[in-house]
Scaffold this motif. Sequence first.
Motif, PDB file in Angstrom:
ATOM      1  N   VAL A  38      -5.701   1.654   7.328  1.00 50.72           N
ATOM      2  CA  VAL A  38      -6.155   2.049   8.661  1.00 50.72           C
ATOM      3  C   VAL A  38      -6.840   0.883   9.370  1.00 50.72           C
ATOM      4  N   LEU A  83      -7.157   5.947  -3.720  1.00 55.00           N
ATOM      5  CA  LEU A  83      -6.550   6.415  -2.475  1.00 55.00           C
ATOM      6  C   LEU A  83      -7.459   6.158  -1.274  1.00 55.00           C
ATOM      7  N   CYS A 124       0.834  -1.210   0.000  1.00 52.91           N
ATOM      8  CA  CYS A 124       0.000   0.000   0.000  1.00 52.91           C
ATOM      9  C   CYS A 124       0.866   1.255   0.000  1.00 52.91           C
ATOM     10  N   ILE A 178       0.872   4.198  -2.896  1.00 50.83           N
ATOM     11  CA  ILE A 178       0.665   5.620  -2.618  1.00 50.83           C
ATOM     12  C   ILE A 178       1.865   6.442  -3.078  1.00 50.83           C
ATOM     13  N   THR A 215      -7.378   2.343  -0.564  1.00 50.25           N
ATOM     14  CA  THR A 215      -6.066   1.936  -0.051  1.00 50.25           C
ATOM     15  C   THR A 215      -5.861   2.396   1.383  1.00 50.25           C
ATOM     16  N   THR A 216      -6.146   3.667   1.648  1.00 45.52           N
ATOM     17  CA  THR A 216      -5.952   4.180   3.004  1.00 45.52           C
ATOM     18  C   THR A 216      -6.943   3.557   3.985  1.00 45.52           C
ATOM     19  N   SER A 217      -8.165   3.273   3.539  1.00 44.13           N
ATOM     20  CA  SER A 217      -9.136   2.599   4.412  1.00 44.13           C
ATOM     21  C   SER A 217      -8.638   1.212   4.801  1.00 44.13           C
ATOM     22  N   GLY A 246      -2.322  10.493  12.262  1.00 45.33           N
ATOM     23  CA  GLY A 246      -2.586  10.819  10.866  1.00 45.33           C
ATOM     24  C   GLY A 246      -2.986  12.263  10.637  1.00 45.33           C
TER      25      GLY A 246
END
Length: 206
Positions: A123, A115, A80, A84, A118-120, A137
Amino acid sequence: GSIGTLVLLLIMSQGQAVFKKDSLLLSGVMVNAFCSAVIMFMISMTRDARLHNIMFWLMGDLSTADIEQVVYLAVALIPCFILIFWLSNIMNLLLMGRDMAQTMGVNVKVVTLTLLITTSFMVSTTVSYCGLIGFVGLVIPHLFRLILGSDHRILVPACVLGGGAYMVVCDLLAKILPSQGEIPAGVITALVGAPLFIFLLKRSRQ
């Protein structure tokens, strides 16, 4: 769970409005309030002896971390981070505005959804191991943006390394500050991060 929450946010943001930060933030606040209420209800109904561990997890706890968990997280998160970082140039183009990015060949909708997903995933994977650790964050990216500028080719690796270093320091403080035992690392990040974030927010507005 995180993907389901993301889908709900996208539905609440009503299609194209997903790219409007105010709509997305307000939707996130409402979903967070609902999910927090569900968690508190479930905790209030349980009589499990592990309730203390659950409360520590909700406040962000690194005391149970081991090398096996680190390996699992590395396998899940490193791809990930690479993705990014690969999108860094495109994120730089998005800083010039959606219309300008589109004229330069950027598919804004696809990039934004990529994005978000991916970020979800990142996290949710991290939270499943160490709980809810707030303000990392929020504070670290804002701090490095003020120091290093807005180039995501520099910001992305800086935030990865800086966020990790910040967590190490907070976890160390969580272990040495109490006279006995330790407190959740999330408590330290909140105590340090909240006033620092307010300061950074006022500084950025100036």
